[in-house]
Scaffold this motif. Structure first.
Motif, PDB file in Angstrom:
ATOM      1  N   VAL A  64       0.849  -1.186   0.000  1.00 19.61           N
ATOM      2  CA  VAL A  64       0.000   0.000   0.000  1.00 19.61           C
ATOM      3  C   VAL A  64       0.886   1.238   0.000  1.00 19.61           C
ATOM      4  O   VAL A  64       1.780   1.360   0.845  1.00 19.61           O
ATOM      5  N   ASP A  65       0.650   2.126  -0.955  1.00 21.31           N
ATOM      6  CA  ASP A  65       1.314   3.425  -0.983  1.00 21.31           C
ATOM      7  C   ASP A  65       0.485   4.369  -0.121  1.00 21.31           C
ATOM      8  O   ASP A  65      -0.669   4.670  -0.440  1.00 21.31           O
ATOM      9  N   LEU A  66       1.049   4.842   0.985  1.00 23.44           N
ATOM     10  CA  LEU A  66       0.301   5.689   1.914  1.00 23.44           C
ATOM     11  C   LEU A  66       0.070   7.092   1.379  1.00 23.44           C
ATOM     12  O   LEU A  66      -0.747   7.838   1.922  1.00 23.44           O
ATOM     13  N   ASP A  67       0.769   7.475   0.347  1.00 25.64           N
ATOM     14  CA  ASP A  67       0.581   8.792  -0.254  1.00 25.64           C
ATOM     15  C   ASP A  67      -0.344   8.626  -1.449  1.00 25.64           C
ATOM     16  O   ASP A  67       0.083   8.343  -2.556  1.00 25.64           O
ATOM     17  N   GLY A  68      -1.628   8.725  -1.209  1.00 21.89           N
ATOM     18  CA  GLY A  68      -2.587   8.524  -2.287  1.00 21.89           C
ATOM     19  C   GLY A  68      -3.986   8.269  -1.742  1.00 21.89           C
ATOM     20  O   GLY A  68      -4.837   9.123  -1.854  1.00 21.89           O
ATOM     21  N   PRO A  69      -4.217   7.085  -1.086  1.00 24.10           N
ATOM     22  CA  PRO A  69      -3.332   5.929  -1.134  1.00 24.10           C
ATOM     23  C   PRO A  69      -3.505   5.149  -2.438  1.00 24.10           C
ATOM     24  O   PRO A  69      -4.420   5.394  -3.206  1.00 24.10           O
ATOM     25  N   GLY A  70      -2.583   4.203  -2.658  1.00 21.94           N
ATOM     26  CA  GLY A  70      -2.656   3.309  -3.808  1.00 21.94           C
ATOM     27  C   GLY A  70      -2.395   1.897  -3.336  1.00 21.94           C
ATOM     28  O   GLY A  70      -1.772   1.683  -2.281  1.00 21.94           O
ATOM     29  N   TYR A  71      -2.848   0.916  -4.114  1.00 24.15           N
ATOM     30  CA  TYR A  71      -2.774  -0.471  -3.672  1.00 24.15           C
ATOM     31  C   TYR A  71      -2.291  -1.376  -4.795  1.00 24.15           C
ATOM     32  O   TYR A  71      -2.598  -1.156  -5.967  1.00 24.15           O
ATOM     33  N   ARG A  72      -1.548  -2.410  -4.393  1.00 26.07           N
ATOM     34  CA  ARG A  72      -1.169  -3.462  -5.328  1.00 26.07           C
ATOM     35  C   ARG A  72      -1.161  -4.781  -4.577  1.00 26.07           C
ATOM     36  O   ARG A  72      -0.611  -4.886  -3.470  1.00 26.07           O
ATOM     37  N   CYS A  73      -1.803  -5.781  -5.163  1.00 23.85           N
ATOM     38  CA  CYS A  73      -1.819  -7.110  -4.567  1.00 23.85           C
ATOM     39  C   CYS A  73      -1.804  -8.131  -5.692  1.00 23.85           C
ATOM     40  O   CYS A  73      -2.414  -7.923  -6.747  1.00 23.85           O
ATOM     41  N   SER A  74      -1.103  -9.226  -5.488  1.00 27.10           N
ATOM     42  CA  SER A  74      -1.002 -10.257  -6.526  1.00 27.10           C
ATOM     43  C   SER A  74      -2.203 -11.183  -6.534  1.00 27.10           C
ATOM     44  O   SER A  74      -2.247 -12.130  -7.317  1.00 27.10           O
ATOM     45  N   CYS A  75      -3.208 -10.919  -5.689  1.00 21.55           N
ATOM     46  CA  CYS A  75      -4.412 -11.741  -5.686  1.00 21.55           C
ATOM     47  C   CYS A  75      -5.255 -11.408  -6.916  1.00 21.55           C
ATOM     48  O   CYS A  75      -5.085 -10.353  -7.533  1.00 21.55           O
ATOM     49  N   PRO A  76      -6.205 -12.271  -7.282  1.00 23.93           N
ATOM     50  CA  PRO A  76      -7.001 -12.025  -8.501  1.00 23.93           C
ATOM     51  C   PRO A  76      -8.179 -11.078  -8.304  1.00 23.93           C
ATOM     52  O   PRO A  76      -8.915 -10.818  -9.248  1.00 23.93           O
ATOM     53  N   SER A  77      -8.381 -10.545  -7.108  1.00 28.31           N
ATOM     54  CA  SER A  77      -9.531  -9.686  -6.848  1.00 28.31           C
ATOM     55  C   SER A  77      -9.480  -8.421  -7.704  1.00 28.31           C
ATOM     56  O   SER A  77      -8.418  -7.851  -7.948  1.00 28.31           O
ATOM     57  N   ARG A  78     -10.663  -7.957  -8.131  1.00 25.94           N
ATOM     58  CA  ARG A  78     -10.770  -6.734  -8.910  1.00 25.94           C
ATOM     59  C   ARG A  78     -11.234  -5.569  -8.047  1.00 25.94           C
ATOM     60  O   ARG A  78     -11.527  -4.488  -8.557  1.00 25.94           O
ATOM     61  N   LYS A  79     -11.319  -5.770  -6.746  1.00 31.78           N
ATOM     62  CA  LYS A  79     -11.713  -4.690  -5.846  1.00 31.78           C
ATOM     63  C   LYS A  79     -10.481  -3.911  -5.391  1.00 31.78           C
ATOM     64  O   LYS A  79      -9.417  -4.496  -5.178  1.00 31.78           O
ATOM     65  N   PHE A  80     -10.648  -2.602  -5.259  1.00 33.02           N
ATOM     66  CA  PHE A  80      -9.551  -1.759  -4.812  1.00 33.02           C
ATOM     67  C   PHE A  80     -10.042  -0.867  -3.672  1.00 33.02           C
ATOM     68  O   PHE A  80     -10.933  -0.053  -3.877  1.00 33.02           O
ATOM     69  N   PRO A  81      -9.480  -1.042  -2.482  1.00 39.43           N
ATOM     70  CA  PRO A  81      -8.498  -2.047  -2.098  1.00 39.43           C
ATOM     71  C   PRO A  81      -9.144  -3.414  -1.908  1.00 39.43           C
ATOM     72  O   PRO A  81     -10.319  -3.502  -1.571  1.00 39.43           O
ATOM     73  N   CYS A  82      -8.340  -4.460  -2.090  1.00 39.58           N
ATOM     74  CA  CYS A  82      -8.831  -5.819  -1.872  1.00 39.58           C
ATOM     75  C   CYS A  82      -8.813  -6.128  -0.380  1.00 39.58           C
ATOM     76  O   CYS A  82      -8.332  -5.343   0.438  1.00 39.58           O
ATOM     77  N   LYS A  83      -9.313  -7.311  -0.019  1.00 38.89           N
ATOM     78  CA  LYS A  83      -9.385  -7.674   1.398  1.00 38.89           C
ATOM     79  C   LYS A  83      -7.995  -7.803   2.013  1.00 38.89           C
ATOM     80  O   LYS A  83      -7.813  -7.545   3.213  1.00 38.89           O
ATOM     81  N   HIS A  84      -6.993  -8.189   1.203  1.00 36.75           N
ATOM     82  CA  HIS A  84      -5.645  -8.326   1.746  1.00 36.75           C
ATOM     83  C   HIS A  84      -5.055  -6.962   2.101  1.00 36.75           C
ATOM     84  O   HIS A  84      -4.419  -6.801   3.155  1.00 36.75           O
ATOM     85  N   ALA A  85      -5.282  -5.955   1.234  1.00 35.74           N
ATOM     86  CA  ALA A  85      -4.794  -4.606   1.533  1.00 35.74           C
ATOM     87  C   ALA A  85      -5.500  -4.049   2.768  1.00 35.74           C
ATOM     88  O   ALA A  85      -4.859  -3.418   3.634  1.00 35.74           O
ATOM     89  N   LEU A  86      -6.800  -4.285   2.879  1.00 36.40           N
ATOM     90  CA  LEU A  86      -7.532  -3.806   4.054  1.00 36.40           C
ATOM     91  C   LEU A  86      -7.047  -4.502   5.325  1.00 36.40           C
ATOM     92  O   LEU A  86      -6.847  -3.860   6.364  1.00 36.40           O
ATOM     93  N   GLY A  87      -6.861  -5.830   5.246  1.00 36.23           N
ATOM     94  CA  GLY A  87      -6.371  -6.554   6.412  1.00 36.23           C
ATOM     95  C   GLY A  87      -4.994  -6.088   6.850  1.00 36.23           C
ATOM     96  O   GLY A  87      -4.724  -5.938   8.045  1.00 36.23           O
ATOM     97  N   LEU A  88      -4.107  -5.852   5.870  1.00 32.18           N
ATOM     98  CA  LEU A  88      -2.769  -5.363   6.188  1.00 32.18           C
ATOM     99  C   LEU A  88      -2.828  -3.988   6.847  1.00 32.18           C
ATOM    100  O   LEU A  88      -2.130  -3.723   7.845  1.00 32.18           O
ATOM    101  N   LEU A  89      -3.650  -3.093   6.312  1.00 30.59           N
ATOM    102  CA  LEU A  89      -3.766  -1.760   6.896  1.00 30.59           C
ATOM    103  C   LEU A  89      -4.380  -1.807   8.299  1.00 30.59           C
ATOM    104  O   LEU A  89      -3.972  -1.053   9.191  1.00 30.59           O
ATOM    105  N   LEU A  90      -5.360  -2.684   8.500  1.00 31.08           N
ATOM    106  CA  LEU A  90      -5.947  -2.820   9.840  1.00 31.08           C
ATOM    107  C   LEU A  90      -4.930  -3.356  10.832  1.00 31.08           C
ATOM    108  O   LEU A  90      -4.874  -2.911  11.990  1.00 31.08           O
ATOM    109  N   LEU A  91      -4.115  -4.315  10.392  1.00 29.30           N
ATOM    110  CA  LEU A  91      -3.065  -4.850  11.260  1.00 29.30           C
ATOM    111  C   LEU A  91      -2.061  -3.765  11.613  1.00 29.30           C
ATOM    112  O   LEU A  91      -1.633  -3.634  12.765  1.00 29.30           O
TER     113      LEU A  91
END
Length: 478
Positions: free
Chosen positions: A61-88
């Motif tokens: 996750v780029d905190l200046d934006g923010p922007g997201y990148r994940c190698s999962c196949p989800s088409r949602k932005f942010p995906c659940k992995h980016a949200l989980g990482l940010l919550l952690l």
């Protein structure tokens, strides 16, 4: 957004979620178990999340934006992995600070920074390209003028045709509009597309939906027809209007300035902007994200718009409650509100704060002042639906006809809540947070009432992150 030196709250992270399912799925990943190689610094947050396959998903996750990148196949932005990482990360555990990201995350973060720098350096060139160029790449004002004249003529023809459509509707009577169906309106809207008048197209489509909007629709249809007639006549007689009102009429029919042109030629307003609220809306073809801000020094309200194609979330996502040190440039209007986000500056490192201090709540007004602000804005822009305001010291109470209102016991005044909010999470969150006590609420004040978007908890809240920017705000993008 720049989060240098601070971690977001869980509320701010969840405000980025594209839908309720993503919030729930992201919450399940907000634990150290699935993650490895996680880290963070002032530029970004990254980690590897175990999935159903043998290879973990690379999430950054780029905190200046923010922007997201994940190698999962989800088409949602942010995906659940980016949200989980940010919550952690927001929870303060499981994501340690690091000097540098791993190569796979660092390359992506660096690439985003380089693209942002290139876009900033070419903003002026982009504005010139939009204005038309002559031989050798030199801007050609005469060519731009001719194109503008041709488009104005097409819009004028479309407005004249629309006037005839409204006259036919009134002559035949509004009572039969619900039997005509949507096909006629859809055809008229298509004609406005041909006329290059997206503002007129949007209003025509709104007219087509009114006959099926429930009891009282004839009155609402007549009101909207009157406003559309006023807009048509305003554009057809721009030379008779005061310049500020003429500018508003142009923007309402769809003659807007491009962002590149605006940033290159407009006057930037530097300030520290508090993100007051955010909301997504979709029409099946496009998702529109509206983000409201308020300048700490100027006290000015601003609205940022971003768009995403069907099925994709807009890229711009600013969590409710953060403070953005940036330049905004307002689009021309009689009462400027919409703005473009320009240069963003990093926040200074936060100074230590007492462990039990509370974050500030945005300054608010009473109901009379809010109504006056809406009235002033409406005088400058007759087609305005609502105006953003912050109300302080108001309590949600039941009103007449099973509705709700915001009451100010100090003045004995009350403001009805927009009936369209009935059943929405915004309203129920507002009443739950208040618990019968006065609260500070941000929302839009309009002719239908007040539509709440963000509520600040009235009780003192211990700060887990001293650099937070508001007592826990409740709201965001539903």
């Amino acid at each position: 957004m720049n989060a240098q030196g601070e971690r977001w709250t869980a509320e701010q992270v969840l405000a980025l979620a594209p839908d309720a399912a993503s919030r729930k799925s992201g919450g399940k990943l907000a634990a150290p178990g699935p993650w490895s190689g996680a880290g963070a610094h002032d530029r970004g947050v990254w980690g590897l999340c175990a999935g159903s396959g043998g290879k973990p998903y690379q999430t950054v996750v780029d905190l200046d934006g923010p922007g997201y990148r994940c190698s999962c196949p989800s088409r949602k932005f942010p995906c659940k992995h980016a949200l989980g990482l940010l919550l952690l990360w927001a929870g303060g555990g499981g994501v340690p600070e690091a000097e540098e990201p791993p190569e796979w995350a660092g390359q992506w973060l660096s690439g985003r920074r380089e693209r942002a720098e290139r876009e900033a350096s070419t903003a002026t060139a982009g504005a010139a390209a939009g204005a038309g160029k002559g031989p050798g790449g030199v801007a050609d004002p005469e060519a731009a003028r001719r194109r503008a004249e041709r488009r104005a003529q097409r819009i004028a023809a479309g407005a004249s045709e629309l006037e005839q459509r409204l006259a036919d509707l009134l002559r035949d009577g509004l009572a039969g509009a619900d039997r005509a169906g949507y096909a006629t309106w859809d055809e008229t809207a298509a004609r406005m597309v041909d006329a290059q008048a997206p503002g007129l197209e949007a209003r025509v489509r709104e007219l087509g939906a009114i006959p099926s909007s429930g009891p009282g629709w004839p009155a609402r249809l007549l009101e909207e027809c009157a406003l559309l007639h006023l807009l048509n006549q305003g554009f057809l007689h721009l030379d008779r209007l005061p310049e500020a009102l003429a500018t508003t009429a142009r923007s309402r029919v769809g003659l807007t300035t491009t962002t590149a042109e605006l940033l290159a030629s407009g006057t930037a307003v530097p300030d520290r902007w508090l993100v007051l609220g955010a909301q997504d809306s979709a029409d099946g073809r496009l998702t529109t994200r509206r983000i409201w801000l308020r300048g700490e020094d100027t006290g000015r309200m601003a609205l940022l718009l971003s768009f995403g194609a069907a099925g994709n979330s807009p890229e711009l996502a600013l969590p409710v409650g953060i403070v953005l040190d940036a330049d905004l440039t307002y689009y021309p209007a009689g009462r400027p509100l919409r703005a473009a986000l320009g240069t963003r500056r990093p926040d200074p490192p936060p100074s230590p704060a007492p462990a039990h201090s509370t974050a500030p709540v945005p300054p608010g007004s009473d109901i009379a002042t809010a109504l006056a602000a809406y009235g002033d804005a409406l005088r400058e822009d007759p087609w305005l639906d609502a105006w953003p305001v912050v109300l302080a010291g108001v309590t949600p109470v039941p009103g007449g006809d099973d509705g709700w209102q915001l009451a100010d016991t100090r003045t004995g005044s009350a403001l009805p809540i927009d009936p369209r909010c009935a059943g929405r999470t915004d309203l129920w969150r507002l009443t739950a947070v208040s618990g019968g006590a006065p609260v500070t609420v941000f929302g839009e004040c309009g002719h239908r009432g007040f539509a709440p978007l963000t509520t600040w908890d009235p009780a003192p809240v211990p700060l887990q992150h001293p650099s937070g920017t508001g007592s826990t705000p409740h709201g965001g993008m539903p």
